[in-house]
Motif scaffolding. Structure first.
Motif, mmCIF file in Angstrom:
data_model
loop_
_atom_site.group_PDB
_atom_site.id
_atom_site.type_symbol
_atom_site.label_atom_id
_atom_site.label_comp_id
_atom_site.label_asym_id
_atom_site.label_seq_id
_atom_site.Cartn_x
_atom_site.Cartn_y
_atom_site.Cartn_z
ATOM 1 N N VAL A 5 29.823 0.992 8.220
ATOM 2 C CA VAL A 5 31.036 1.752 8.575
ATOM 3 C C VAL A 5 32.199 1.287 7.702
ATOM 4 C CG1 VAL A 5 32.699 2.251 10.402
ATOM 5 C CG2 VAL A 5 30.249 2.220 10.921
ATOM 6 N N VAL A 6 32.326 -0.013 7.527
ATOM 7 C CA VAL A 6 33.379 -0.555 6.659
ATOM 8 C C VAL A 6 33.166 -0.061 5.228
ATOM 9 C CG1 VAL A 6 34.411 -2.674 5.733
ATOM 10 C CG2 VAL A 6 33.775 -2.538 8.151
ATOM 11 N N ASP A 7 31.912 -0.047 4.771
ATOM 12 C CA ASP A 7 31.618 0.481 3.432
ATOM 13 C C ASP A 7 32.079 1.930 3.297
ATOM 14 O OD1 ASP A 7 30.435 -1.935 2.719
ATOM 15 O OD2 ASP A 7 28.385 -1.214 3.056
ATOM 16 N N ALA A 8 31.809 2.746 4.329
ATOM 17 C CA ALA A 8 32.214 4.156 4.296
ATOM 18 C C ALA A 8 33.738 4.283 4.269
ATOM 19 C CB ALA A 8 31.642 4.909 5.493
ATOM 20 N N LEU A 9 34.432 3.469 5.063
ATOM 21 C CA LEU A 9 35.900 3.512 5.081
ATOM 22 C C LEU A 9 36.470 3.140 3.710
ATOM 23 C CD1 LEU A 9 36.668 1.941 8.566
ATOM 24 C CD2 LEU A 9 36.833 4.346 7.903
ATOM 25 N N PHE A 10 35.912 2.122 3.085
ATOM 26 C CA PHE A 10 36.390 1.726 1.761
ATOM 27 C C PHE A 10 36.087 2.803 0.730
ATOM 28 C CE2 PHE A 10 37.444 -2.200 3.593
ATOM 29 C CZ PHE A 10 38.128 -2.987 2.683
ATOM 30 N N THR A 11 34.944 3.454 0.845
ATOM 31 C CA THR A 11 34.601 4.530 -0.078
ATOM 32 C C THR A 11 35.615 5.661 0.018
ATOM 33 O OG1 THR A 11 32.254 3.994 -0.025
ATOM 34 C CG2 THR A 11 32.837 6.235 -0.680
ATOM 35 N N VAL A 12 36.022 5.990 1.241
ATOM 36 C CA VAL A 12 36.941 7.106 1.461
ATOM 37 C C VAL A 12 38.392 6.719 1.178
ATOM 38 C CG1 VAL A 12 37.883 8.677 3.217
ATOM 39 C CG2 VAL A 12 35.419 8.248 3.106
ATOM 40 N N PHE A 13 38.825 5.536 1.616
ATOM 41 C CA PHE A 13 40.245 5.217 1.621
ATOM 42 C C PHE A 13 40.729 4.272 0.523
ATOM 43 C CE2 PHE A 13 39.447 6.635 5.971
ATOM 44 C CZ PHE A 13 40.447 7.587 6.087
ATOM 45 N N ASP A 14 39.857 3.608 -0.190
ATOM 46 C CA ASP A 14 40.304 2.715 -1.260
ATOM 47 C C ASP A 14 40.635 3.567 -2.487
ATOM 48 O OD1 ASP A 14 40.857 0.638 -2.981
ATOM 49 O OD2 ASP A 14 38.774 -0.021 -3.163
ATOM 50 N N SER A 15 41.796 4.184 -2.451
ATOM 51 C CA SER A 15 42.154 5.183 -3.454
ATOM 52 C C SER A 15 42.338 4.611 -4.850
ATOM 53 C CB SER A 15 43.414 5.948 -3.032
ATOM 54 O OG SER A 15 44.503 5.059 -2.895
ATOM 55 N N ASP A 16 42.726 3.350 -4.954
ATOM 56 C CA ASP A 16 42.915 2.786 -6.292
ATOM 57 C C ASP A 16 41.692 2.019 -6.786
ATOM 58 O OD1 ASP A 16 43.069 0.470 -4.789
ATOM 59 O OD2 ASP A 16 45.171 0.047 -5.274
ATOM 60 N N GLY A 17 40.637 1.958 -5.960
ATOM 61 C CA GLY A 17 39.386 1.356 -6.390
ATOM 62 C C GLY A 17 39.429 -0.142 -6.625
ATOM 63 N N ASP A 18 40.393 -0.851 -6.013
ATOM 64 C CA ASP A 18 40.505 -2.292 -6.241
ATOM 65 C C ASP A 18 39.665 -3.134 -5.289
ATOM 66 O OD1 ASP A 18 41.958 -2.063 -3.878
ATOM 67 O OD2 ASP A 18 43.750 -3.086 -4.640
ATOM 68 N N GLY A 19 38.900 -2.474 -4.405
ATOM 69 C CA GLY A 19 38.065 -3.221 -3.468
ATOM 70 C C GLY A 19 38.822 -3.762 -2.281
ATOM 71 N N LYS A 20 40.068 -3.327 -2.119
ATOM 72 C CA LYS A 20 40.893 -3.755 -0.989
ATOM 73 C C LYS A 20 41.524 -2.535 -0.342
ATOM 74 C CE LYS A 20 42.102 -8.228 -2.919
ATOM 75 N NZ LYS A 20 43.206 -9.146 -3.219
ATOM 76 N N ASN A 24 44.898 -1.420 1.790
ATOM 77 C CA ASN A 24 46.226 -1.822 2.226
ATOM 78 C C ASN A 24 46.727 -0.806 3.243
ATOM 79 O OD1 ASN A 24 47.476 0.381 0.774
ATOM 80 N ND2 ASN A 24 47.171 -0.804 -1.083
ATOM 81 N N GLU A 25 47.883 -1.065 3.789
ATOM 82 C CA GLU A 25 48.432 -0.185 4.826
ATOM 83 C C GLU A 25 48.541 1.260 4.373
ATOM 84 O OE1 GLU A 25 51.962 -1.258 7.106
ATOM 85 O OE2 GLU A 25 51.739 -3.227 6.158
ATOM 86 N N GLU A 26 49.019 1.462 3.166
ATOM 87 C CA GLU A 26 49.218 2.824 2.681
ATOM 88 C C GLU A 26 47.898 3.572 2.580
ATOM 89 O OE1 GLU A 26 50.566 0.106 0.944
ATOM 90 O OE2 GLU A 26 52.433 0.325 2.045
ATOM 91 N N GLU A 27 46.859 2.876 2.169
ATOM 92 C CA GLU A 27 45.571 3.528 1.963
ATOM 93 C C GLU A 27 44.877 3.886 3.275
ATOM 94 O OE1 GLU A 27 43.892 1.872 -2.244
ATOM 95 O OE2 GLU A 27 43.834 0.485 -0.546
ATOM 96 N N PHE A 28 45.096 3.121 4.323
ATOM 97 C CA PHE A 28 44.363 3.381 5.559
ATOM 98 C C PHE A 28 45.281 3.687 6.730
ATOM 99 C CE2 PHE A 28 42.046 2.211 9.428
ATOM 100 C CZ PHE A 28 41.008 3.102 9.316
ATOM 101 N N VAL A 29 46.095 2.733 7.140
ATOM 102 C CA VAL A 29 46.888 2.902 8.365
ATOM 103 C C VAL A 29 47.858 4.068 8.240
ATOM 104 C CG1 VAL A 29 48.503 1.805 9.958
ATOM 105 C CG2 VAL A 29 46.630 0.476 8.984
ATOM 106 N N GLU A 30 48.552 4.165 7.112
ATOM 107 C CA GLU A 30 49.514 5.253 6.948
ATOM 108 C C GLU A 30 48.826 6.612 6.977
ATOM 109 O OE1 GLU A 30 52.864 5.235 6.895
ATOM 110 O OE2 GLU A 30 52.787 3.072 7.267
ATOM 111 N N VAL A 31 47.715 6.734 6.258
ATOM 112 C CA VAL A 31 46.994 8.011 6.219
ATOM 113 C C VAL A 31 46.493 8.374 7.604
ATOM 114 C CG1 VAL A 31 44.944 9.181 5.322
ATOM 115 C CG2 VAL A 31 46.389 7.853 3.790
ATOM 116 N N MET A 32 45.904 7.410 8.311
ATOM 117 C CA MET A 32 45.358 7.702 9.633
ATOM 118 C C MET A 32 46.470 7.975 10.638
ATOM 119 S SD MET A 32 42.304 7.900 8.870
ATOM 120 C CE MET A 32 41.711 8.343 10.469
ATOM 121 N N SER A 33 47.590 7.305 10.522
ATOM 122 C CA SER A 33 48.719 7.571 11.410
ATOM 123 C C SER A 33 49.252 8.984 11.212
ATOM 124 C CB SER A 33 49.854 6.575 11.164
ATOM 125 O OG SER A 33 49.453 5.283 11.520
ATOM 126 N N LYS A 34 49.377 9.397 9.955
ATOM 127 C CA LYS A 34 49.829 10.756 9.665
ATOM 128 C C LYS A 34 48.821 11.775 10.168
ATOM 129 C CE LYS A 34 52.397 9.530 5.507
ATOM 130 N NZ LYS A 34 52.408 9.630 4.039
#
Length: 124
Positions: free
Chosen positions: A67-82, A84-94
């Motif tokens: 599940v974590v792998d899938a989340l990183f595949t979808v939300f790690d927009s800059d491909g750095d393997g991390k 951050n708030e903007e990539e996950f929490v902000e998107v999901m909150s919106k």
């Protein structure tokens, strides 16, 4: 960006229930990500620790690796393997409150349907 995919399990309804438990705790996840990541984002293990801290329930088993792998595949927009708030929490909150505002911000229902559908393709 890093290569995507590679041998994970498909996402199950149980996995989605665990993910929904986490998404009900987005403010807590935001704080945990800030504390553990120091503004630099979190790798997969760090994200898993932040998720457990955010849910705050000793009985919650945490997110499985696939599940974590899938989340990183979808939300790690800059491909750095991390993440951050903007990539996950902000998107999901919106998604939860306003609907789609950018290409990744598809709405919670659509996001989870897409994760279910593609998890076996991307990870399997």
């Amino acid at each position: 960006p890093p290569p995507r995919g590679g041998g994970g399990a498909a996402m199950t309804p149980s996995d989605l229930a665990m993910l929904m438990s986490l998404l009900r705790c987005l403010p807590e996840l935001r704080v945990a990500m800030r504390l553990l990541g120091g503004g630099e984002g979190l790798d997969k293990e760090g994200f898993k620790r932040a998720a457990v801290a955010a849910v705050g329930d000793a009985a919650w088993p945490g997110l499985p690796d696939h599940v974590v792998d899938a989340l990183f595949t979808v939300f790690d927009s800059d491909g750095d393997g991390k993440l951050n708030e903007e990539e996950f929490v902000e998107v999901m909150s919106k998604s939860a409150s306003h609907g789609a505002e950018d290409a990744r911000d598809m709405g919670l229902t659509t996001t989870f349907k897409a994760l279910l559908k593609c998890s076996s393709l991307v990870l399997g």
